[in-house]
Design a protein around this motif. Sequence first.
Motif, PDB file in Angstrom:
ATOM      1  N   MET A   1       0.899  -1.317   0.010  1.00 30.62           N
ATOM      2  CA  MET A   1       0.011   0.024   0.069  1.00 30.62           C
ATOM      3  C   MET A   1       0.928   1.409  -0.068  1.00 30.62           C
ATOM      4  N   PRO A   2       0.489   2.107  -0.749  1.00 29.99           N
ATOM      5  CA  PRO A   2       1.414   3.388  -0.959  1.00 29.99           C
ATOM      6  C   PRO A   2       0.927   4.448   0.341  1.00 29.99           C
ATOM      7  N   LEU A   3       1.905   5.155   0.582  1.00 28.94           N
ATOM      8  CA  LEU A   3       1.887   5.894   1.847  1.00 28.94           C
ATOM      9  C   LEU A   3       0.709   7.065   1.655  1.00 28.94           C
ATOM     10  N   ALA A   4      -0.151   7.265   2.708  1.00 25.94           N
ATOM     11  CA  ALA A   4      -1.067   8.488   2.429  1.00 25.94           C
ATOM     12  C   ALA A   4      -0.303   9.695   2.851  1.00 25.94           C
ATOM     13  N   ALA A   5      -1.056  10.871   2.155  1.00 26.57           N
ATOM     14  CA  ALA A   5      -0.277  12.158   2.318  1.00 26.57           C
ATOM     15  C   ALA A   5      -0.093  12.637   3.775  1.00 26.57           C
ATOM     16  N   SER A   6      -0.786  12.150   4.745  1.00 36.76           N
ATOM     17  CA  SER A   6      -0.484  12.538   6.177  1.00 36.76           C
ATOM     18  C   SER A   6       0.771  11.918   6.594  1.00 36.76           C
TER      19      SER A   6
END
Length: 212
Positions: free
Chosen positions: A1-6
């Motif tokens: 899973m790619p990292l979220a903006a936060s």
Amino acid sequence: MPLAASEIETLFTRSDGSYLCARWGRPIVPIVFGVEDETLSVIKGAFEAVCALAGHQMAETDPEIGANVMVFFFRDWHELLEVPDLGRMVDGLEPLVQRLHQADANQYRVFRFDAQGAILACFVFLRMDKNLSAVPAETLALSQVVQTMLLWSDQAFTDQSPLGQLENGRVVLRPDIAGVIRAAYDPLMPAVADDASHALRLAARLSAASTQ
């Protein structure tokens, strides 16, 4: 899973609350002091691998300063004061050495920036105490190279290493961190950003890459 903006935002938000991400604005030219030739090749190989991941260039020499990444291995912080001309390249070297000695630190990185704010040079200091000496050369090299490729937060990797371990025991760059590096070096992204909206743009690139 790619990292979220936060999650990306925390990687570049410093302890004083400011956001700052910078990448290299010129080809990387590393030089290493204080190691055997075998370890030297491991470190150079790590630079080559991470630069290839980022789509960034390496070179044989920097036109202004010769080598722009200097990696020093040593046993005592005060050894740095004996390196010719290092005090001219690193402002405040003597008080820095005193502070790191008193803190019993085993590593430190100093960055210099060009007029636009992109990374111009990096000095990596590694005091080979018992803890660092126990780290395999490949692991230490990859960890340090990753931390020189971008101006990460001073707290980015205090709780979790940028590296991970495969089932066969091999240590590799974590895919989520690799994705951030690759996105940050996208030619359409700025070389330096001091607004957290930059993290949203990185997250968008990571999300797009994961669906391809």
